[in-house]
Design a protein around this motif. Structure first.
Motif, PDB file in Angstrom:
ATOM      1  N   THR B 215       0.859  -1.182   0.000  1.00 41.34           N
ATOM      2  CA  THR B 215       0.000   0.000   0.000  1.00 41.34           C
ATOM      3  C   THR B 215       0.893   1.229   0.000  1.00 41.34           C
ATOM      4  N   ARG B 216       0.819   2.002  -1.076  1.00 40.27           N
ATOM      5  CA  ARG B 216       1.643   3.221  -1.191  1.00 40.27           C
ATOM      6  C   ARG B 216       1.033   4.135  -2.236  1.00 40.27           C
ATOM      7  N   LEU B 217       1.484   5.367  -2.243  1.00 38.99           N
ATOM      8  CA  LEU B 217       1.063   6.298  -3.284  1.00 38.99           C
ATOM      9  C   LEU B 217       1.681   5.901  -4.623  1.00 38.99           C
ATOM     10  N   ILE B 218       0.960   6.169  -5.703  1.00 42.76           N
ATOM     11  CA  ILE B 218       1.379   5.798  -7.061  1.00 42.76           C
ATOM     12  C   ILE B 218       1.437   7.063  -7.905  1.00 42.76           C
ATOM     13  N   ARG B 219       2.504   7.188  -8.693  1.00 40.59           N
ATOM     14  CA  ARG B 219       2.611   8.333  -9.618  1.00 40.59           C
ATOM     15  C   ARG B 219       2.117   7.921 -11.010  1.00 40.59           C
ATOM     16  N   PRO B 220       1.440   8.824 -11.702  1.00 36.44           N
ATOM     17  CA  PRO B 220       0.963   8.505 -13.062  1.00 36.44           C
ATOM     18  C   PRO B 220       2.090   8.025 -13.983  1.00 36.44           C
ATOM     19  N   GLU B 221       3.311   8.535 -13.762  1.00 39.85           N
ATOM     20  CA  GLU B 221       4.440   8.171 -14.627  1.00 39.85           C
ATOM     21  C   GLU B 221       4.774   6.680 -14.537  1.00 39.85           C
ATOM     22  N   GLU B 222       4.319   6.010 -13.462  1.00 42.20           N
ATOM     23  CA  GLU B 222       4.617   4.580 -13.316  1.00 42.20           C
ATOM     24  C   GLU B 222       3.783   3.710 -14.255  1.00 42.20           C
ATOM     25  N   LEU B 223       2.661   4.273 -14.744  1.00 43.07           N
ATOM     26  CA  LEU B 223       1.686   3.419 -15.427  1.00 43.07           C
ATOM     27  C   LEU B 223       2.222   2.838 -16.733  1.00 43.07           C
ATOM     28  N   SER B 224       3.069   3.597 -17.426  1.00 50.19           N
ATOM     29  CA  SER B 224       3.559   3.096 -18.723  1.00 50.19           C
ATOM     30  C   SER B 224       4.408   1.840 -18.548  1.00 50.19           C
ATOM     31  N   GLY B 225       5.015   1.689 -17.367  1.00 52.12           N
ATOM     32  CA  GLY B 225       5.850   0.514 -17.131  1.00 52.12           C
ATOM     33  C   GLY B 225       5.246  -0.490 -16.165  1.00 52.12           C
ATOM     34  N   CYS B 226       3.939  -0.362 -15.891  1.00 52.29           N
ATOM     35  CA  CYS B 226       3.324  -1.263 -14.912  1.00 52.29           C
ATOM     36  C   CYS B 226       2.984  -2.593 -15.563  1.00 52.29           C
ATOM     37  N   ASN B 227       2.476  -3.500 -14.738  1.00 51.26           N
ATOM     38  CA  ASN B 227       2.125  -4.845 -15.201  1.00 51.26           C
ATOM     39  C   ASN B 227       0.618  -5.076 -15.053  1.00 51.26           C
ATOM     40  N   GLY B 228      -0.147  -4.002 -15.309  1.00 53.53           N
ATOM     41  CA  GLY B 228      -1.598  -4.070 -15.189  1.00 53.53           C
ATOM     42  C   GLY B 228      -2.122  -3.026 -14.218  1.00 53.53           C
ATOM     43  N   PHE B 229      -3.310  -2.481 -14.544  1.00 57.58           N
ATOM     44  CA  PHE B 229      -3.898  -1.398 -13.737  1.00 57.58           C
ATOM     45  C   PHE B 229      -5.411  -1.598 -13.797  1.00 57.58           C
TER      46      PHE B 229
END
Lengths: 267, 267
Positions: B215-229
């Motif tokens: 559980t942590r804050l997420i930055r929008p910039e992380e989404l391009s390299g995520c593994n699903g959202f």
């Protein structure tokens, strides 16, 4: 009204309110009706509702004020909702007329306030119309919770502050401070502050009478050296603030009288 | 209900909602009822209401689900208000049960979202209980306005961002992102984010099955390299996010299936 009315289920509606005055003979007048109808229409547009039929509203208000004969001050409230969530149906409009609450009358003698954070920075509403800045919605739970917090702190009312440290407005009122001989109020727009009909009348009346006026953000640190600080709304009219977080605020009874004159609340 | 009910006039009330399932024979079950009743009670406490009589609510829900025989998915909604503004009267409780809206069903096939500012910094709700962070109030006008803004932008839903640049939650949902093999969701508390029953089930189920959770804050910039959202709520269950502000998001159908398993939305 139905259990799925969007005004209830989502606070997806708006309102406006103003004072009424009823004579001993039972004849009722409404303060600044056209100003409040205009703001009501702007609020409805703010939640993407249709342009209201203002003549129908005026007729409804006429019917209510004709039926209302209790002498003294009353509170007229107009409400609009965006209709139903599940079932079919048009938007909902309704009106209440009741006695002016006692705490709005006693506030005229002066009040103590506490400062509470509203959570937002002072520019949060710029380019973000979905945050409904300046729209008088039915979603007032935070305003009501702030009033309960005032009770817990043993004060009469609240002035909200921004997260960057400015005074904004009260939960149900605008604020005016005298900085020397200049009357200062806080800006609408990016701050999300509601355009107060009562503050507008005060500032316009002051300008007409040659008193200098200014709209700008105010810091709490200014209050100890101010020349008077007030909350204004269409129920109380003008309430002088005696203390802020238990610290005395300079008083200006002469300006209180002038503010009452400009806002139509002279004794 | 009266025209001065505080749930209508001030949004001074709370609600909770969950999915129902009705068999071809007309027998209805309610998803996670006790979790939702517990959150409902916490929300009522958050607006200084009395502890609810949960047995009375269970009886009312029994009566409603017995009367409801339409096969398929439904939405059960419980509402509480702090009573009346002008007239005397106790708090108001009410319930609706209706068909699950189509957009919640189609969302399971994947959605496009836009990011919208919620206006607040990510710590705005720390030590400010009057801001009603984590309380599921009836004052949802901004959430509804955000949904309308989604429509204007041609997307299905919204993810709110804080003024300091973090992803928070959806207007009616929680968010989960896969960071490599770790499932990440956003924190309640100072952020004001509502504790999502569906997200809690996903994170608990993942932990039990040996999947790493955080559980942590997420930055929008992380989404391009995520593994699903995904957005999760008690109506849709699990909705994979296909695009964010028109940019594609990496997909993870295997994890979508696991999330549905943990949250009780497996096909």
């Amino acid at each position: 009204m139905t259990a799925d009315d969007l005004g209830l289920t989502r606070g997806d509606g708006v309102f406006d309110a103003t004072r009424t005055l009823t004579t001993a003979g039972g004849s009722t007048t409404v303060d600044d009706l056209e100003d409040h109808l205009a703001r009501f229409a702007r609020s409805i547009a703010g939640i993407d509702g249709p342009a209201p039929d203002l003549d129908a509203w005026r007729n409804l208000i006429d019917a209510a004020t004709t039926a209302w004969t209790q002498p003294g001050e009353g509170m007229l409230k107009l409400m609009y909702t965006n209709g139903h969530e599940v079932t079919a149906g048009p938007p909902t409009g309704l009106l209440t007329l009741s006695r002016l609450p006692d705490h709005l009358i006693t506030a005229r003698d002066g009040i103590g306030v506490a400062l509470l954070s509203r959570g937002y920075p002072s520019d949060a509403f710029a380019d973000a119309p979905w945050l409904l800045g300046g729209v008088k919605t039915l979603s007032y739970a935070v305003n009501v919770a702030a009033a309960r917090e005032a009770g817990r702190r043993g004060v009469d009312d609240i002035v909200f502050t921004s997260s960057d440290g400015y005074l904004l407005e009260g939960p149900t009122s605008g604020i005016v401070m005298a900085d020397g001989d200049t009357l200062v109020t806080t800006p609408t727009g990016p701050t999300g502050i509601l355009a107060s009909v009562t503050v507008d009348h005060a500032m316009t009346g002051a300008a007409v009478d040659g008193v200098s006026t200014l709209t700008r953000l105010i810091r709490p640190e200014e209050l100890s050296g101010c020349n008077g600080f007030w909350i204004l709304n269409s129920g109380s009219g003008v309430a002088p603030i005696l203390t802020v977080d238990s610290r005395p605020v300079p008083q200006n009874p002469a300006m209180t009288r002038q503010l009452r004159h400009w806002t139509g609340f002279a004794a």
